[in-house]
Write an enzyme that holds these catalytic residues in place. Sequence first.
Site, PDB file in Angstrom:
ATOM      1  N   GLY A 143       3.103  48.016 106.409  1.00  0.00           N
ATOM      2  CA  GLY A 143       4.474  48.445 106.354  1.00  0.00           C
ATOM      3  C   GLY A 143       4.812  48.043 104.970  1.00  0.00           C
ATOM      4  O   GLY A 143       4.309  48.021 103.953  1.00  0.00           O
ATOM      5  N   SER A 144       6.304  47.781 104.942  1.00  0.00           N
ATOM      6  CA  SER A 144       6.947  47.544 103.808  1.00  0.00           C
ATOM      7  C   SER A 144       6.992  46.068 103.266  1.00  0.00           C
ATOM      8  O   SER A 144       6.555  45.300 104.285  1.00  0.00           O
ATOM      9  CB  SER A 144       8.437  48.009 103.982  1.00  0.00           C
ATOM     10  OG  SER A 144       9.127  47.150 104.907  1.00  0.00           O
ATOM     11  N   GLU A 200      -0.585  44.548 104.739  1.00  0.00           N
ATOM     12  CA  GLU A 200      -0.748  45.736 103.864  1.00  0.00           C
ATOM     13  C   GLU A 200       0.507  46.171 103.417  1.00  0.00           C
ATOM     14  O   GLU A 200       0.952  46.946 104.506  1.00  0.00           O
ATOM     15  CB  GLU A 200      -1.819  46.684 104.366  1.00  0.00           C
ATOM     16  CG  GLU A 200      -3.340  46.249 104.736  1.00  0.00           C
ATOM     17  CD  GLU A 200      -4.082  46.166 103.316  1.00  0.00           C
ATOM     18  OE1 GLU A 200      -3.524  46.214 102.121  1.00  0.00           O
ATOM     19  OE2 GLU A 200      -5.280  45.686 103.381  1.00  0.00           O
TER      20      GLU A 200
END
Length: 509
Positions: free
Chosen positions: A240-241, A262
């Site tokens: 995600g962010s 990630e």
Amino acid sequence: MSSLPSAEELRRRARDAAERCGVDWIRGGGDRAVRSPINGEVLTDVRWQSGLDGDAAVARAGDAFREWRTVPAPERGALVRRFGELLREHKQDLATLVSLEVGKIRSEALGEVQEMIDICEFAVGLSRQLYGRTISSERPGHRLMETWHPLGVVGVISAFNFPVAVWSWNTAIALVCGDPVVWKPSELAPLSALASAALLDRAIAETGAPEHLSQVLIGGPDVGEALVTSPGIALLSATGSTRMGRAVGPRVAERFGRSLLELGGNNAAIVTPSADLDLTTRGIVFAAAGTAGQRCTTLRRAIVHESVVSALVERIADAYAKLPIGSPLDEGTLVGPLISSSAYESMQDALLAAREQGGEIIAGGGRRLAEEAPGAFYVEPALVRMSEQSPIVRQETFAPILYVLPYRTLDEAIALNNDVPQGLSSSVFTGSLTEAERFLGPDGSDCGIANVNIGTSGAEIGGAFGGEKETGGGRESGSDAWRAYMRRATNTINFSGSLPLAQGVEFDI
């Protein structure tokens, strides 16, 4: 480009594909609408689960772990082999659901399912190669070695842009390593997740593996919170962010769990004077416009030598003008929709900021098909020429915006490549071996992925995938990424009949 398909047509395709994969309750009865970015209309509805459901799933997975960890790894590989066979049988169906839910063009959706098949093949081979080491002992009559053992329950939180492939990277490896998986997919792609999980459930039943090795939880942030905080989750893999990673990482570390993060990417390609501009243009256009700019590895910055920058900008602008934009289900479409209105708004805000910071929009940025589908957001990939790496350029915008920056020396270009908080993917286009090796060297790109004469996207499963800095530092998929899913034990075996101590220590009693 033909008109967009009707809502009824999309619903029919979703229902048929899901049911063929084994999801037989897709017709309704849920409390949350699932919309397609193709036309903005509802595909179906699903029932969301809660954080309490997450706690129960982790407990069930813990029971499965206690049985699965003692099964020989090659036998665990047989389950993954069967799952890969079922993915081959249902490749078209699963790709259809990916296209319908996240808007990927047909070839990219099929490519995502192929990644799932590929990682299953990799994991099956890995099931006979979970090697440890034998190490020379300083003590006579002793053997020193390392062994690897199953770690525990793996939690997976995945994002919309790769709704099934990233889960499969984790799941195929985790299963052969002896770990069950509890999965919270993106709220935007529940049907793809349910179909993938149904196929794996079928493989589990057919091979006689324990129940609850694989569980999927459709829900919101409270479900993710349950996985983050549960002491029963040994490893949490979250995609995600960077903002999400900042919240998740410390929470997992607080309970001494492992995390595999990630996160964001702000990827660059350096183009040197010796680059083949035809090859470079093709590589850049796919990396920048593929998946409508919604890959973590999307190319967002082109750092181009001042001697070729004008020629390359012209080539890219010409290519952008010819990109077929429209329904991802149509043959020939290369750019499908953005995932949502918020993605469109973020893109427009970024373009406005780029203009305010001295940028010139060379091509794209406009919206398409708004009258036909007001709830869908098709955009023209944008090409923006910048004189410097301004604040907006250093920020990741999850949309097809390519910033072009000039440079004079390779040192300057590498510094620009590295001068962003993220560190996922990078590339150099060059005809010079010296330039290529410098880029790949210790004082070159600081990213987890560094390519030569290809773009920043399109990683193969054989290599470890992940990045540095605010990208999170995690590694998934190939190479030795499997070690994250296991625990290491160092073993000393004394067969000497005496008891010499290490480092010459004497302790006689």
